[in-house]
Each structure stands twice: as C-alpha cells, then as structure tokens.
Design a protein around this motif. Sequence first.
Motif, mmCIF file in Angstrom:
data_model
loop_
_atom_site.group_PDB
_atom_site.id
_atom_site.type_symbol
_atom_site.label_atom_id
_atom_site.label_comp_id
_atom_site.label_asym_id
_atom_site.label_seq_id
_atom_site.Cartn_x
_atom_site.Cartn_y
_atom_site.Cartn_z
ATOM 1 N N ILE A 180 0.833 -1.205 0.000
ATOM 2 C CA ILE A 180 0.000 0.000 0.000
ATOM 3 C C ILE A 180 0.865 1.253 0.000
ATOM 4 C CG2 ILE A 180 -1.597 1.352 1.435
ATOM 5 C CD1 ILE A 180 -2.955 -1.318 2.143
ATOM 6 N N LEU A 181 1.909 1.257 0.830
ATOM 7 C CA LEU A 181 2.781 2.433 0.898
ATOM 8 C C LEU A 181 3.551 2.639 -0.403
ATOM 9 C CD1 LEU A 181 4.037 2.057 4.568
ATOM 10 C CD2 LEU A 181 2.435 3.758 3.678
ATOM 11 N N VAL A 182 4.029 1.565 -1.006
ATOM 12 C CA VAL A 182 4.752 1.676 -2.283
ATOM 13 C C VAL A 182 3.815 2.186 -3.377
ATOM 14 C CG1 VAL A 182 5.883 0.340 -4.114
ATOM 15 C CG2 VAL A 182 6.550 -0.004 -1.721
ATOM 16 N N ILE A 183 2.634 1.616 -3.455
ATOM 17 C CA ILE A 183 1.665 2.058 -4.468
ATOM 18 C C ILE A 183 1.336 3.533 -4.274
ATOM 19 C CG2 ILE A 183 -0.745 1.809 -5.222
ATOM 20 C CD1 ILE A 183 -0.340 -1.262 -4.652
ATOM 21 N N GLY A 184 1.149 3.946 -3.027
ATOM 22 C CA GLY A 184 0.870 5.348 -2.743
ATOM 23 C C GLY A 184 1.998 6.266 -3.173
ATOM 24 N N LEU A 209 -5.168 3.272 -6.876
ATOM 25 C CA LEU A 209 -4.891 4.512 -6.146
ATOM 26 C C LEU A 209 -6.078 5.025 -5.347
ATOM 27 C CD1 LEU A 209 -2.609 6.414 -8.647
ATOM 28 C CD2 LEU A 209 -1.975 5.344 -6.475
ATOM 29 N N ASP A 210 -7.267 4.991 -5.908
ATOM 30 C CA ASP A 210 -8.441 5.473 -5.172
ATOM 31 C C ASP A 210 -8.666 4.652 -3.902
ATOM 32 O OD1 ASP A 210 -8.907 7.496 -7.011
ATOM 33 O OD2 ASP A 210 -10.453 6.382 -8.093
ATOM 34 N N ALA A 211 -8.514 3.337 -3.998
ATOM 35 C CA ALA A 211 -8.707 2.480 -2.831
ATOM 36 C C ALA A 211 -7.629 2.744 -1.783
ATOM 37 C CB ALA A 211 -8.690 1.005 -3.248
ATOM 38 N N ALA A 222 -8.361 6.034 -0.137
ATOM 39 C CA ALA A 222 -9.506 5.922 0.769
ATOM 40 C C ALA A 222 -9.097 5.255 2.084
ATOM 41 C CB ALA A 222 -10.636 5.134 0.097
ATOM 42 N N LEU A 223 -8.283 4.218 2.017
ATOM 43 C CA LEU A 223 -7.797 3.567 3.238
ATOM 44 C C LEU A 223 -6.953 4.528 4.076
ATOM 45 C CD1 LEU A 223 -6.800 0.026 1.949
ATOM 46 C CD2 LEU A 223 -8.598 0.568 3.600
ATOM 47 N N GLY A 224 -6.083 5.267 3.417
ATOM 48 C CA GLY A 224 -5.256 6.246 4.128
ATOM 49 C C GLY A 224 -6.102 7.326 4.782
ATOM 50 N N ALA A 225 -7.095 7.819 4.080
ATOM 51 C CA ALA A 225 -7.986 8.844 4.627
ATOM 52 C C ALA A 225 -8.770 8.296 5.816
ATOM 53 C CB ALA A 225 -8.927 9.359 3.542
ATOM 54 N N TRP A 226 -9.257 7.061 5.707
ATOM 55 C CA TRP A 226 -10.003 6.444 6.799
ATOM 56 C C TRP A 226 -9.110 6.317 8.032
ATOM 57 C CZ3 TRP A 226 -9.507 2.244 9.923
ATOM 58 C CH2 TRP A 226 -10.618 1.902 10.692
ATOM 59 N N ALA A 227 -7.881 5.825 7.846
ATOM 60 C CA ALA A 227 -6.960 5.651 8.972
ATOM 61 C C ALA A 227 -6.631 6.988 9.620
ATOM 62 C CB ALA A 227 -5.682 4.951 8.501
ATOM 63 N N THR A 228 -6.447 8.016 8.815
ATOM 64 C CA THR A 228 -6.154 9.347 9.341
ATOM 65 C C THR A 228 -7.340 9.882 10.146
ATOM 66 O OG1 THR A 228 -4.659 9.801 7.499
ATOM 67 C CG2 THR A 228 -5.510 11.708 8.705
#
Length: 136
Positions: free
Chosen positions: A37-41, A102-104, A107-113
């Motif tokens: 996830i971090l690499v893709i981001g 990327l959208d997924a 969205a996961l990053g935004a949810w965690a934040t």
Amino acid sequence: MAPRNNAPFTEEPEETDEDVCRQVLRILALIGDKWSILVIGQLGDRTLRFGELHRAVTGISQRMLTLTLRQLERDGLVTRTVHASVPPRVEYTLTGLGTTLLDAVAALGAWATTHREEINANRRRYDDAHPTGSGR
C-alpha cells in the motif's frame, strides 16, 4: 461438427464461488499488506528510483522493498525499467492496472487518518482492561 474420434469435447471446469473467493483472498493478501500500500501510494503520481522509493517508504528494509517491488511487478501493478548506464539506473512506475488501485489506497489512508485517535483511545482502553495478553 463432432470430433472424428467421437471423443467428447473437454471443457474447463467452471470456477466455483469458493475458487473465486480463494483467488480474491490471495490477491488481497498480496496487495493489501502495509508495504504494498505504501509503495503504491508513493508511486501514485511519479516514477521513482529504488533509493528514492526506499527513502520515501519509512521503515522498510531494502530487502523488504525488493521483495515488495518484485511481487507488485509479478502481479502487473508496477513496471521496472533498467536504464543502461554505469551504474545501472532502475526506475519503478505504476502500470495502468496499478493506477486503478490509487483510489482504494487513498480511501484507506484517509479512513486511517480520520479514525486514528479513536482507534488509539480504544486500544488504550482495551489494554487497561486487559493488562496481560494485550496488544502491547
């Protein structure tokens, strides 16, 4: 027209829901781990060299980054380009398929934040109520 040897046509067996579920779970396990996830981001809007990517993904070892990139390349999510120079310059970029994630990932990053404080408070409450065997 029937085959000359009168052998029945052989068809691929149909996939069952269980087969599809297993395949989906394997894919999610590979692309859903924190390093992927971090690499893709990080590759979301740019091409990066290995060293740049290593610096951008905090906490990842060189070996884990290599393994993660290799798996993402195998899955067709990342392209590895080697430029003929001394030393060789290697760059990584998302493929079209990788870009669809990327959208997924965002969205996961935004949810965690958004929920990090609530989750941290829940963890503290749980750990206080379960002093041994807790997630500490």
